[in-house]
Design an enzyme around this catalytic site. Structure first.
Site, PDB file in Angstrom:
ATOM      1  CG  HIS A 145      -1.882  -1.106   1.310  1.00  0.00           C
ATOM      2  ND1 HIS A 145      -1.841  -2.223   0.515  1.00  0.00           N
ATOM      3  CD2 HIS A 145      -2.957  -1.272   2.116  1.00  0.00           C
ATOM      4  CE1 HIS A 145      -2.839  -3.031   0.826  1.00  0.00           C
ATOM      5  NE2 HIS A 145      -3.526  -2.472   1.800  1.00  0.00           N
ATOM      6  N   GLY A 177      -3.692  -0.084  -5.217  1.00  0.00           N
ATOM      7  CA  GLY A 177      -4.524  -1.224  -4.847  1.00  0.00           C
ATOM      8  C   GLY A 177      -5.487  -0.855  -3.739  1.00  0.00           C
ATOM      9  CG  HIS A 178      -6.326   0.440   0.712  1.00  0.00           C
ATOM     10  ND1 HIS A 178      -7.113   1.570   0.821  1.00  0.00           N
ATOM     11  CD2 HIS A 178      -6.643  -0.334   1.785  1.00  0.00           C
ATOM     12  CE1 HIS A 178      -7.870   1.480   1.905  1.00  0.00           C
ATOM     13  NE2 HIS A 178      -7.612   0.330   2.504  1.00  0.00           N
ATOM     14  CG  HIS A 201     -11.291  -3.627   1.269  1.00  0.00           C
ATOM     15  ND1 HIS A 201     -11.208  -2.343   1.781  1.00  0.00           N
ATOM     16  CD2 HIS A 201     -10.690  -4.436   2.177  1.00  0.00           C
ATOM     17  CE1 HIS A 201     -10.580  -2.376   2.945  1.00  0.00           C
ATOM     18  NE2 HIS A 201     -10.267  -3.647   3.221  1.00  0.00           N
ATOM     19  CD  GLU A 215     -10.602  -6.159   6.084  1.00  0.00           C
ATOM     20  OE1 GLU A 215     -10.103  -6.398   7.193  1.00  0.00           O
ATOM     21  OE2 GLU A 215     -10.187  -5.252   5.339  1.00  0.00           O
ATOM     22  CD  GLU A 256     -12.027  -2.070   8.269  1.00  0.00           C
ATOM     23  OE1 GLU A 256     -10.973  -1.440   8.460  1.00  0.00           O
ATOM     24  OE2 GLU A 256     -12.246  -2.761   7.252  1.00  0.00           O
ATOM     25  CB  CYS A 290     -11.864   1.775   8.628  1.00  0.00           C
ATOM     26  SG  CYS A 290     -10.407   2.009   9.677  1.00  0.00           S
ATOM     27  CB  CYS A 312      -6.796   0.622   9.621  1.00  0.00           C
ATOM     28  SG  CYS A 312      -7.919  -0.798   9.597  1.00  0.00           S
TER      29      CYS A 312
END
Length: 639
Positions: free
Chosen positions: A133, A184-185, A264, A316, A332, A334, A411
């Site tokens: 990441h 990717g994130h 995700h 997730e 989650e 987040c 996170c």
């Protein structure tokens, strides 16, 4: 375009949130700093600061933790910055400055800063954008740098962030001699947008737009880099659904062609936040429209009643419309925060109460549930139903039955911190002519947002009481926009005690007035207990109800109602409300008449189970799990 008011213009006095912000400042910030330095016994080690020390050459050792471990520090600094903006603290600022100095020692000559690759080998950087990441880490650094600069006026971290952004701009883009990949994130997009807003550097917003424009184009960049590495697909590339390796990080289609939430949950929502910011700043409404389309799919078909999102622990991720299992969800912390971030950004572009309603729903439920009342324990996953034995003993369950002191993948804790200390970012916004009140969080405001000094005091006792009082502390002429929450079917609006009718624009009550000093605007919204039903398309909730009062979702806990909560049913329509000052920091509880099903202990029987009356006590969902481990459920059978 509306802009949030500077945090320095807002003094939060809210009886509900002041306690939580004070806990974040006085307890959570030092607790997290000790955790990042591996000084808290009994919790998962972070290694975050140690990784920076090794990358800076101050210590020998190996990198430990996830590739994105650096983000724990960046989110902590962002949370600290928001705290310093409203509560100056010389010692805390000194600690943050020292952490920034440490990170500066690790930064490479070309601006690159990611301790994983600095320690593991810089020759491998930019070779695995799908899984490692680097851009996610950079995005959180950019957010921290902007927040710290705006809070303190200090440029060191901001200058470091610009050097990192310049490094990415040197290496990525449409030019032939550059890499044509994307994160990717997602996260760097919204971080670059913030850097652009503060610095005015056009290259940053162009790069953010490039990352969005190239995403999902074929041939897939992730496949090309995987072949170049000579490796096998990652775990996420082996999920049982053929498109999972692309939907997992929203690379299955170009972003403007995506119509529903996939993959995700946090990545999806950080991407939508970036699309909203970049679309507005780069003058590309197609990005904003695409973000809004997916957002509305989420809130109408893929969001839990608590504002939680992400219905499966596999990846997730979002699963599909109306698939919202209460006990196996991921939800989650987040992801709820990211949903509020997306809603807030879309609302600044084109105000609509559905966005503010979403912020309110997540804030009082799915976000606050992620942290204990004492500020030191956290939920990563926020289920709507818990049977502790099942959580522990079923291998396909990812749910923890109680909050944890820290996580290897940490996170969520610093994300909650930056949300609470930066809460003022969600309350007000202005476009130069109008001042929008989006959340009824009691506060004092003194701002020049509308080209004149506007000063007023907002009093409220949300979420327990639906009365709001705004007292003008100075004379000013502007449009005042008050959000009418979705649950407020009835309301009374008055100025100086005289009822007025306001124009309702996209869910906002609009008053165009020349206000005098001392004028009092009141908005009264009765808070009734609501027995909610779910869509008939969602099989998990057939014959069940969930209780809400105002924005708060309620639940049953074993502590109040005994075990086997699944054998309880509630009689809809009859409820008593009582505020308990000494319970869980002060909460309003709901009691209802219900029934408990009882019967034979045999596994199977022909007997008809008997039902006995039982009074049921419902407590706010956000506060569950603060009195020990036990069963919990939000949805209850109707009696």
């Amino acid at each position: 375009m509306f802009k949030t008011l500077p945090l320095k213009d807002i003094q939060i006095t809210d009886p509900f949130f002041t306690a939580r912000i004070d806990t974040a400042r006085k307890v959570t910030i030092p607790y997290m700093w000790d955790t990042l330095n591996d000084r808290v016994p009994g919790v998962a080690p972070s290694h975050c600061i140690e990784n920076f020390e090794i990358a800076a050459g101050l210590k020998q050792g190996e990198f430990h933790g996830f590739w994105f471990q650096d983000t724990d520090l960046w989110k902590w600094i962002e949370g600290v910055a928001y705290s310093l903006a409203t509560h100056p603290d010389a010692e805390l600022e000194k600690t943050a400055d020292e952490a920034i100095d440490l990170a500066g020692k690790a930064q490479q000559e070309d601006g690159y800063l990611d301790t994983y690759y600095i320690v593991k080998g810089l020759d491998k950087r930019f070779t695995n954008l799908r899984d490692h990441h680097e851009m996610y880490v950079a995005g959180h650094m950019f957010e921290a740098a902007v927040a710290y600069y705006e809070a303190t006026g200090k440029r060191k971290l901001l200058d470091m962030a610009c050097r990192v952004a310049d490094c990415f701009d040197t290496n990525f883009g449409p030019e032939e001699n550059k890499l044509h990949g994307y994160p990717g994130h997602q996260e760097i997009e919204l971080g670059l947008a913030k850097l652009y807003r503060v610095t005015g550097e056009e290259r940053y917003i162009r790069l953010a737009k490039y990352f969005l424009d190239v995403r999902g184009q074929q041939p897939h960049y992730y496949d090309a880099e995987s072949i170049a590495r000579g490796d096998k697909p990652s775990y996420w590339g082996q999920l049982r659904y053929p498109q999972a390796k692309y939907t997992y990080n929203q690379a299955h289609k170009p972003v403007r062609e995506q119509k529903e939430a996939n993959g995700h949950a946090v990545r999806q929502l950080y991407m939508l936040s970036g699309m909203a910011d970049v679309g507005e700043m780069a003058g590309d409404p197609t990005l904003v429209e695409a973000a809004d389309t997916v957002f509305r799919n989420i809130i109408h078909k893929q969001m839990y009643i608590t504002g939680g999102v992400g219905s499966t622990h596999e990846g997730e991720a979002f699963s599909f419309d109306y698939d919202l299992p209460p006990e196996r969800c991921y939800t989650e912390t987040c992801a709820s925060i990211a949903l509020a971030m997306t809603a807030s950004r879309l609302n600044r572009i084109q105000p609509d109460s559905c966005y503010g309603d979403t912020v309110e729903r997540t804030l009082y439920n799915g976000i606050l549930s992620g942290v204990s009342l004492d500020g030191t324990r956290y939920f990563y996953i926020n289920p709507l139903e818990v049977w502790p034995d099942r959580c522990v003993r079923r291998q396909d369950m990812a749910v923890d039955p109680e909050r944890m002191g820290w996580f290897g993948c940490a996170c969520c804790p610093p994300n909650v911190l930056r949300t609470l200390t930066g809460l003022g970012n969600y309350i007000y916004a202005s476009d130069g002519d109008s001042l929008l009140v989006d959340q009824y969080i009691a506060s004092k405001v003194k701002t020049n947002a509308c080209g004149q000094e506007i000063a007023f005091t907002m009093e409220a006792n949300f979420p327990w009481c639906g009365s709001v009082k705004i007292t003008m502390d100075s004379a000013a002429a502007f449009r005042l926009m008050l959000r009418k929450p979705w649950w407020a079917n009835e309301y009374t609006l008055a100025i100086n005690g005289e009822r007025v009718e306001a124009v309702l624009e996209k869910g906002y009550l609009v008053l165009e007035n020349a206000f005098a000093a001392g004028d009092v605007i009141t908005l009264d919204m009765p808070m009734e207990v609501r027995f909610m039903s779910a869509s008939l398309r969602s099989p998990n909730y057939a014959g069940k109800t969930a209780l809400m009062r105002g924005p708060v979702v309620y639940c049953l806990e074993e502590k109040d109602n005994g075990q086997q909560l699944w054998n309880l049913s509630v009689k809809a329509g009859e409820a008593q409300v009582s505020h308990q000052d000494s319970l869980m920091g002060g909460v309003t509880t709901i009691t209802c008449q219900g029934l408990r099903t009882e019967g034979e202990s045999d596994l199977y029987t022909e007997s008809v189970h008997a039902q006995q009356p039982q009074q049921l006590t419902f407590v706010p969902y956000y506060a569950w799990g603060n009195r020990g481990k036990g069963e919990m459920t939000v949805w209850v059978r109707r009696g």
